[in-house]
Design a protein around this motif. Sequence first.
Motif, PDB file in Angstrom:
ATOM      1  N   ALA A 209     -14.930  34.669 -16.680  1.00 29.03           N
ATOM      2  CA  ALA A 209     -15.458  33.306 -16.726  1.00 29.03           C
ATOM      3  C   ALA A 209     -15.057  32.536 -15.475  1.00 29.03           C
ATOM      4  CB  ALA A 209     -14.961  32.594 -17.982  1.00 29.03           C
ATOM      5  N   ALA A 210     -13.836  32.716 -15.023  1.00 26.64           N
ATOM      6  CA  ALA A 210     -13.383  32.026 -13.814  1.00 26.64           C
ATOM      7  C   ALA A 210     -14.138  32.522 -12.590  1.00 26.64           C
ATOM      8  CB  ALA A 210     -11.881  32.224 -13.633  1.00 26.64           C
ATOM      9  N   ALA A 211     -14.407  33.816 -12.515  1.00 27.96           N
ATOM     10  CA  ALA A 211     -15.150  34.364 -11.383  1.00 27.96           C
ATOM     11  C   ALA A 211     -16.587  33.861 -11.392  1.00 27.96           C
ATOM     12  CB  ALA A 211     -15.122  35.887 -11.430  1.00 27.96           C
TER      13      ALA A 211
ATOM     14  N   ALA B 217     -17.636  30.979 -12.655  1.00 26.01           N
ATOM     15  CA  ALA B 217     -17.609  29.560 -12.286  1.00 26.01           C
ATOM     16  C   ALA B 217     -17.408  29.397 -10.793  1.00 26.01           C
ATOM     17  CB  ALA B 217     -16.495  28.851 -13.048  1.00 26.01           C
ATOM     18  N   GLU B 218     -16.607  30.263 -10.193  1.00 30.94           N
ATOM     19  CA  GLU B 218     -16.381  30.186  -8.748  1.00 30.94           C
ATOM     20  C   GLU B 218     -17.654  30.529  -7.986  1.00 30.94           C
ATOM     21  OE1 GLU B 218     -13.950  32.655  -5.378  1.00 30.94           O
ATOM     22  OE2 GLU B 218     -12.981  32.367  -7.300  1.00 30.94           O
TER      23      GLU B 218
ATOM     24  N   ARG C  66     -11.380  35.651 -19.708  1.00 32.87           N
ATOM     25  CA  ARG C  66     -11.003  34.467 -18.922  1.00 32.87           C
ATOM     26  C   ARG C  66     -11.192  34.725 -17.430  1.00 32.87           C
ATOM     27  NH1 ARG C  66      -9.732  29.489 -20.928  1.00 32.87           N
ATOM     28  NH2 ARG C  66      -8.209  29.338 -19.277  1.00 32.87           N
ATOM     29  N   VAL C  67     -10.826  35.901 -16.969  1.00 32.01           N
ATOM     30  CA  VAL C  67     -10.997  36.235 -15.550  1.00 32.01           C
ATOM     31  C   VAL C  67     -12.476  36.270 -15.195  1.00 32.01           C
ATOM     32  CG1 VAL C  67     -10.691  38.072 -13.848  1.00 32.01           C
ATOM     33  CG2 VAL C  67      -8.802  37.429 -15.324  1.00 32.01           C
TER      34      VAL C  67
ATOM     35  N   THR D 183     -20.716  30.158  -9.060  1.00 31.32           N
ATOM     36  CA  THR D 183     -21.660  29.060  -9.269  1.00 31.32           C
ATOM     37  C   THR D 183     -21.317  27.881  -8.369  1.00 31.32           C
ATOM     38  OG1 THR D 183     -21.970  29.743 -11.548  1.00 31.32           O
ATOM     39  CG2 THR D 183     -22.648  27.517 -10.995  1.00 31.32           C
ATOM     40  N   SER D 184     -20.038  27.546  -8.258  1.00 30.16           N
ATOM     41  CA  SER D 184     -19.652  26.420  -7.415  1.00 30.16           C
ATOM     42  C   SER D 184     -19.884  26.736  -5.945  1.00 30.16           C
ATOM     43  CB  SER D 184     -18.195  26.037  -7.659  1.00 30.16           C
ATOM     44  OG  SER D 184     -17.327  27.049  -7.192  1.00 30.16           O
TER      45      SER D 184
END
Length: 71
Positions: free
Chosen positions: A27-29, A31-32, A24-25, A34-35
Amino acid sequence: MIRIVRGNPTPEELAAAVAVVQARVAAAAGAEATSRQARIPAWSDPARNVPRPLPAPAPGAWRTSYWPAGA
């Protein structure tokens, strides 16, 4: 830090829980990142400001002298 509040998990259960948290960590990193890349417009990307060598004098040199694509 992970703290066990209740129960007595086996090492396999604890390893599975840690693997889920790590996924989860990550995946969140991802996504951040990419954004963050999506927020930078292409025209203001610092990589576009890399100086190129000037074209050699030739009949078609003016075509390669303008800034955006240069090819």
